[in-house]
Design a protein around this motif. Sequence first.
Motif, PDB file in Angstrom:
ATOM      1  N   ALA A 189      -5.963  78.001  57.240  1.00 50.96           N
ATOM      2  CA  ALA A 189      -4.502  77.558  57.438  1.00 50.96           C
ATOM      3  C   ALA A 189      -3.471  78.582  57.461  1.00 50.96           C
ATOM      4  O   ALA A 189      -2.686  78.870  58.004  1.00 50.96           O
ATOM      5  CB  ALA A 189      -4.250  76.249  56.754  1.00 50.96           C
ATOM      6  N   ASP A 190      -4.000  79.531  56.428  1.00 46.60           N
ATOM      7  CA  ASP A 190      -2.841  80.563  55.807  1.00 46.60           C
ATOM      8  C   ASP A 190      -3.010  81.841  56.608  1.00 46.60           C
ATOM      9  O   ASP A 190      -2.319  82.660  57.072  1.00 46.60           O
ATOM     10  CB  ASP A 190      -2.900  81.089  54.526  1.00 46.60           C
ATOM     11  CG  ASP A 190      -2.437  79.966  53.738  1.00 46.60           C
ATOM     12  OD1 ASP A 190      -1.684  79.160  53.927  1.00 46.60           O
ATOM     13  OD2 ASP A 190      -2.873  79.967  52.534  1.00 46.60           O
ATOM     14  N   ASN A 191      -4.432  81.863  57.471  1.00 48.21           N
ATOM     15  CA  ASN A 191      -4.566  83.343  58.164  1.00 48.21           C
ATOM     16  C   ASN A 191      -4.942  83.323  59.298  1.00 48.21           C
ATOM     17  O   ASN A 191      -5.886  83.799  59.977  1.00 48.21           O
ATOM     18  CB  ASN A 191      -5.876  83.956  57.221  1.00 48.21           C
ATOM     19  CG  ASN A 191      -5.227  84.220  55.954  1.00 48.21           C
ATOM     20  OD1 ASN A 191      -4.497  85.174  55.488  1.00 48.21           O
ATOM     21  ND2 ASN A 191      -5.792  83.388  54.940  1.00 48.21           N
TER      22      ASN A 191
ATOM     23  N   ARG B 286       0.832  73.372  57.382  1.00 49.81           N
ATOM     24  CA  ARG B 286       1.120  74.476  57.849  1.00 49.81           C
ATOM     25  C   ARG B 286       2.670  74.276  58.270  1.00 49.81           C
ATOM     26  O   ARG B 286       3.075  73.234  59.010  1.00 49.81           O
ATOM     27  CB  ARG B 286       0.467  75.174  58.836  1.00 49.81           C
ATOM     28  CG  ARG B 286      -0.936  75.411  58.398  1.00 49.81           C
ATOM     29  CD  ARG B 286      -2.046  75.820  59.746  1.00 49.81           C
ATOM     30  NE  ARG B 286      -1.335  76.612  60.503  1.00 49.81           N
ATOM     31  CZ  ARG B 286      -1.824  77.359  61.232  1.00 49.81           C
ATOM     32  NH1 ARG B 286      -3.214  77.173  61.650  1.00 49.81           N
ATOM     33  NH2 ARG B 286      -1.106  78.261  62.172  1.00 49.81           N
ATOM     34  N   GLU B 287       3.459  75.288  58.360  1.00 49.58           N
ATOM     35  CA  GLU B 287       4.759  75.457  58.934  1.00 49.58           C
ATOM     36  C   GLU B 287       4.529  75.642  60.460  1.00 49.58           C
ATOM     37  O   GLU B 287       3.996  76.652  60.550  1.00 49.58           O
ATOM     38  CB  GLU B 287       5.725  76.295  58.331  1.00 49.58           C
ATOM     39  CG  GLU B 287       5.921  75.933  56.832  1.00 49.58           C
ATOM     40  CD  GLU B 287       6.978  74.590  56.864  1.00 49.58           C
ATOM     41  OE1 GLU B 287       7.488  74.190  57.652  1.00 49.58           O
ATOM     42  OE2 GLU B 287       6.656  73.881  55.776  1.00 49.58           O
TER      43      GLU B 287
ATOM     44  N   TYR C  88      -2.715  70.688  60.105  1.00 51.46           N
ATOM     45  CA  TYR C  88      -3.529  71.054  59.221  1.00 51.46           C
ATOM     46  C   TYR C  88      -5.127  71.007  59.427  1.00 51.46           C
ATOM     47  O   TYR C  88      -5.236  70.470  60.658  1.00 51.46           O
ATOM     48  CB  TYR C  88      -3.329  69.917  57.831  1.00 51.46           C
ATOM     49  CG  TYR C  88      -3.372  68.506  58.370  1.00 51.46           C
ATOM     50  CD1 TYR C  88      -4.596  67.872  57.800  1.00 51.46           C
ATOM     51  CD2 TYR C  88      -2.139  67.683  58.580  1.00 51.46           C
ATOM     52  CE1 TYR C  88      -4.653  66.684  58.360  1.00 51.46           C
ATOM     53  CE2 TYR C  88      -2.349  66.443  58.867  1.00 51.46           C
ATOM     54  CZ  TYR C  88      -3.579  65.788  58.710  1.00 51.46           C
ATOM     55  OH  TYR C  88      -3.767  64.566  58.898  1.00 51.46           O
TER      56      TYR C  88
ATOM     57  N   PRO D  33      -2.530  83.058  62.450  1.00 51.00           N
ATOM     58  CA  PRO D  33      -1.081  83.011  63.033  1.00 51.00           C
ATOM     59  C   PRO D  33      -1.058  82.570  64.161  1.00 51.00           C
ATOM     60  O   PRO D  33      -0.173  82.087  64.898  1.00 51.00           O
ATOM     61  CB  PRO D  33      -0.462  84.361  62.551  1.00 51.00           C
ATOM     62  CG  PRO D  33      -1.659  85.374  62.584  1.00 51.00           C
ATOM     63  CD  PRO D  33      -2.798  84.414  61.978  1.00 51.00           C
TER      64      PRO D  33
ATOM     65  N   ASP E 167      -7.741  75.985  53.113  1.00 49.38           N
ATOM     66  CA  ASP E 167      -6.422  76.468  52.993  1.00 49.38           C
ATOM     67  C   ASP E 167      -6.384  77.980  53.400  1.00 49.38           C
ATOM     68  O   ASP E 167      -5.619  78.478  54.182  1.00 49.38           O
ATOM     69  CB  ASP E 167      -6.471  76.426  51.387  1.00 49.38           C
ATOM     70  CG  ASP E 167      -6.058  74.974  51.026  1.00 49.38           C
ATOM     71  OD1 ASP E 167      -5.651  74.146  51.996  1.00 49.38           O
ATOM     72  OD2 ASP E 167      -6.261  74.705  49.763  1.00 49.38           O
ATOM     73  N   TRP E 168      -7.276  78.798  53.226  1.00 49.44           N
ATOM     74  CA  TRP E 168      -7.552  79.974  53.752  1.00 49.44           C
ATOM     75  C   TRP E 168      -7.243  80.104  55.161  1.00 49.44           C
ATOM     76  O   TRP E 168      -6.503  81.284  55.941  1.00 49.44           O
ATOM     77  CB  TRP E 168      -8.709  80.803  53.329  1.00 49.44           C
ATOM     78  CG  TRP E 168      -8.692  82.416  53.472  1.00 49.44           C
ATOM     79  CD1 TRP E 168      -8.251  83.169  52.794  1.00 49.44           C
ATOM     80  CD2 TRP E 168      -9.061  83.082  54.698  1.00 49.44           C
ATOM     81  NE1 TRP E 168      -8.271  84.636  53.230  1.00 49.44           N
ATOM     82  CE2 TRP E 168      -8.589  84.530  54.403  1.00 49.44           C
ATOM     83  CE3 TRP E 168      -9.480  82.741  55.832  1.00 49.44           C
ATOM     84  CZ2 TRP E 168      -9.097  85.343  55.347  1.00 49.44           C
ATOM     85  CZ3 TRP E 168      -9.684  83.645  56.503  1.00 49.44           C
ATOM     86  CH2 TRP E 168      -9.601  84.850  56.588  1.00 49.44           C
TER      87      TRP E 168
ATOM     88  N   SER F 238      -6.768  70.754  54.443  1.00 47.94           N
ATOM     89  CA  SER F 238      -6.090  71.743  53.879  1.00 47.94           C
ATOM     90  C   SER F 238      -4.573  71.520  53.630  1.00 47.94           C
ATOM     91  O   SER F 238      -3.947  70.128  53.859  1.00 47.94           O
ATOM     92  CB  SER F 238      -5.919  73.024  55.091  1.00 47.94           C
ATOM     93  OG  SER F 238      -5.094  72.486  56.069  1.00 47.94           O
ATOM     94  N   HIS F 239      -3.585  72.463  53.286  1.00 45.34           N
ATOM     95  CA  HIS F 239      -2.433  71.900  53.173  1.00 45.34           C
ATOM     96  C   HIS F 239      -1.721  72.221  54.446  1.00 45.34           C
ATOM     97  O   HIS F 239      -2.212  72.829  55.551  1.00 45.34           O
ATOM     98  CB  HIS F 239      -1.706  73.105  52.138  1.00 45.34           C
ATOM     99  CG  HIS F 239      -1.883  74.565  52.397  1.00 45.34           C
ATOM    100  ND1 HIS F 239      -2.637  75.343  52.118  1.00 45.34           N
ATOM    101  CD2 HIS F 239      -1.052  75.266  53.507  1.00 45.34           C
ATOM    102  CE1 HIS F 239      -2.726  76.451  52.745  1.00 45.34           C
ATOM    103  NE2 HIS F 239      -1.556  76.369  53.560  1.00 45.34           N
TER     104      HIS F 239
END
Length: 168
Positions: free
Chosen positions: A128-130, A163-164, A139, A132, A125-126, A160-161
């Motif tokens: 996926a969020d970090n 991503r947009e 995912y 860019p 998850d981290w 992971s969740h």
Amino acid sequence: MATTADAVAESTAPQAGPNRPLWRRRGARWFAAAVVVAQLALVANGYRDPHNYFAFQPFNESSTYAVELVRVLDEGQRVPVPNGRWEGYDWNELIGWGPLRSPWRQRHAFSGVDAVVDFLDHALDWIADNTPGDTETRYWEATVTYYRNARGPHVTVIRSHDRELGGP
């Protein structure tokens, strides 16, 4: 007349402490009982947590694991991540924590397989969020193959969740 023996007996006789109020004596007993109950609750709850905090485990698991990392693109295409490198990113640089370094190699599950899988879930998850600069990955997916105390292999898949993707 008092003799020397009587004087010695009086000086060594146990002295009664100050009389404590009843509420204070009962309060001390309730406090001690509450501490014991709280400790037992922490130990009992420790076995439900994947990290076994407060749980008694005299010996570490002798479990091992290996992870196959995959990026799943927007079209559904599954792209392997060889040696943790993709799109200018490096897994070991992003996840600098020792137990999760190079998870694609067979590793010792330092605090048990359940804890490693939980940490890996949070790490995906981290990532996926970090990341860019990675504009293709929808995912992350990790297939964890593990041997719990030399029994196995067992396989679990985590992801992971979503991503947009896409820009303005």
